[in-house]
Design an enzyme around this catalytic site. Sequence first.
Site, PDB file in Angstrom:
ATOM      1  N   CYS A 129      14.796  14.426  34.102  1.00  0.00           N
ATOM      2  CA  CYS A 129      13.622  13.610  34.403  1.00  0.00           C
ATOM      3  C   CYS A 129      13.955  12.591  35.496  1.00  0.00           C
ATOM      4  CB  CYS A 129      13.134  12.900  33.149  1.00  0.00           C
ATOM      5  SG  CYS A 129      11.682  11.895  33.474  1.00  0.00           S
TER       6      CYS A 129
ATOM      7  N   SER B  98       5.649   8.639  32.183  1.00  0.00           N
ATOM      8  CA  SER B  98       6.198   9.367  31.041  1.00  0.00           C
ATOM      9  C   SER B  98       6.260   8.385  29.882  1.00  0.00           C
ATOM     10  CB  SER B  98       7.607   9.861  31.357  1.00  0.00           C
ATOM     11  OG  SER B  98       7.594  10.664  32.496  1.00  0.00           O
TER      12      SER B  98
END
Length: 652
Positions: A605, A435
């Site tokens: 996340c 990410s």
Amino acid sequence: ILLALIIGGVTWWLLKRNSKKDNSFSNGKSYTIQPTSLTMQNSTDNSFVKKLQSSGRSLVVFYGSQTGTGEEFAGRLAKEGVRYRMKGMVADPEECDMEDLVNLKNIPNSLAVFCMATYGEGDPTDNAMEFYEWLQNGDADLTGLNYAVFGLGNKTYEHYNEVAIYIDKRLEELGATRVYELGLGDDDANIEDDFITWKDKFWPAVCEYFGIESTGEDISIRQYRLEEYEDAPDRVYTGEMARLHSLKNQRPPYDAKNPYLAKITVNRELFTSGDRHCMHIEFDIEDSKMRYDSGDHLAVYPVNNSELVEKIGKLCEKNLDTIFSLINTDEESSKKHPFPCPCSYRTALTHYLDITQNPRTHVLKELAEYCSDPAEKEKLKLMASTSPEGKALYQKWIIEDNRNIVHILEDTPSCKPALDHLCELLPRLQPRYYSISSSPRLHPSTVHATAVVVEYKTPTGRINKGVATTWLREKIPKEDQAALTVPIFIRKSQFRLPTKPQTPIIMIGPGTGVAPFRGFIQERFSSKEDGKQVGQTVLYFGCRKKTEDYIYQAEFEKYENNGLLTLKLAFSRDQPQKVYVTHLLEKDADLIWNIFENNGHLYICGDAKSMAVDVRNVILRIIQEKGNMTEEQAQAYYKKMETQKRISMDVW
Ligand code: FMN
């Protein structure tokens, strides 16, 4: 007349110029631009039916694959077809005119199989996107098409195997005939087992449906023939991707097949103590014309550990400097080589092949043939079988004991496979995704990644190291040395900030799950600097100890002091009883409910298996309690937020 002549001349000149541009795309090499679905209709090059016909085949296996598993399964099915008198071909839907499915019935006893993975929120893979949309929006008459679908998914995701489920259903709606029931593979358990269990019933069903008999042969089928070179040929690949003929002449657009060789400008340690390591790495994309958004993913093509590579050479008793090519015996196939060839065995094992995965059963089956010790041979064969003892042994000896190809060869000393065969069997080394942890508004010319170095002891006492993180850790730029470069590309994601900065947001990202939120916070900071009103920005972060693994502490505290960020911190090991982000969420029920009721967004996340599930359960309880709802009502509320893209997850 004069005007017509001028217009005609200009049109001719423009067309000629464009065609030159297209052809010079890949360093002077002829390159076909992907046709759109409209132009596809007239295209003959992409007619897979014509290809099947001209090569006497009746089986086509399509794959929707992002990280290679679906592609590998498709390859195995296509290869096995000959055992059932069906010569097969693997096909990438992105490179085929999928409208040609209506013509497949013209080939007698033809069959289309689909090995399709699901991603994100029930989305197809990049290469299957266009086909999926065509199925959704089109109304082709697929009467007479015989098909079967195997799905690849993971049960920890809410949208488990949705793509395969939809394709299986939709093909039937369009008139096609299902030859064998939908198979679903769960990557969270044992997808290999799911696949072979499905496959072993699929083939008899196919035989029965078409009234064909299996040849009964269980021979090893090699797809590629070997050519070794005594004198090095003119062009030898040394690790570059096939389309990159020269790393110096890279050209956009950059993607999985054409990665950009980016310079590492910063690579620093984020943990302040302890024996674990976390890297903050910045990649220079200034000259690449690549753009990214906060929340996107960065893909990195790594390189295997040289010790492991050398071990394989020794175990297979082969000189790794030998230059070789694997050449597809199927001359009709668009895939001439499994990876860029010719190259040395060292290059293939270092750059192109995955040598750290737990090998799948078909690899063990082929390896068994190279064992001189009958007991070792039987053991490998047993693990490759579908018998309950075989499956149990595979689960224990390969999966739980976490053996990779090197460990298997070490622990099966009589097994001496031909290295070229092993190179054919091993899956391609895949890019690793991170990410992105920066915002393009603060860092337009660099992308940042945040990664913990993976290293652990396996039950057999060996140390396993993460391929990409171990390799990246060594890549520390030094002023007096040549630039360190890494092949990368950017993958767009659905993980996005709300369009209006005033919308309140809650971000839950323990550990490196905080990575995309650093980008989000930077983005909101930039909006604030621009004088825009920025809504409540709450970050839940957790780690072991404040003094050890609290990453980006100074930066987050700066944003907190500046009034932008509300920080909620859980240090699990700083006190006798464990504190996790879920405990903080429980305490903050009012704050969370208030943000939800003000049209706020929630982002999660990090770890998919436990953290994301626990967080979801806490959030559901908060909705139920604060909203005075039943369990079902709370679930519906949560679902609605997901549909409105107000709850988003980026988990792994
Ligand atoms: N599986 C599902 O069933 N549903 C999902 O929504 C889903 N999302 C995923 C998102 C990410 C980021 C990753 C890494 C995997 C996801 N999976 C999901 C699991 C993959 O579909 C599964 O690992 C599959 O084997 C991958 O196949 P491939 O290697 O051919 O791409």
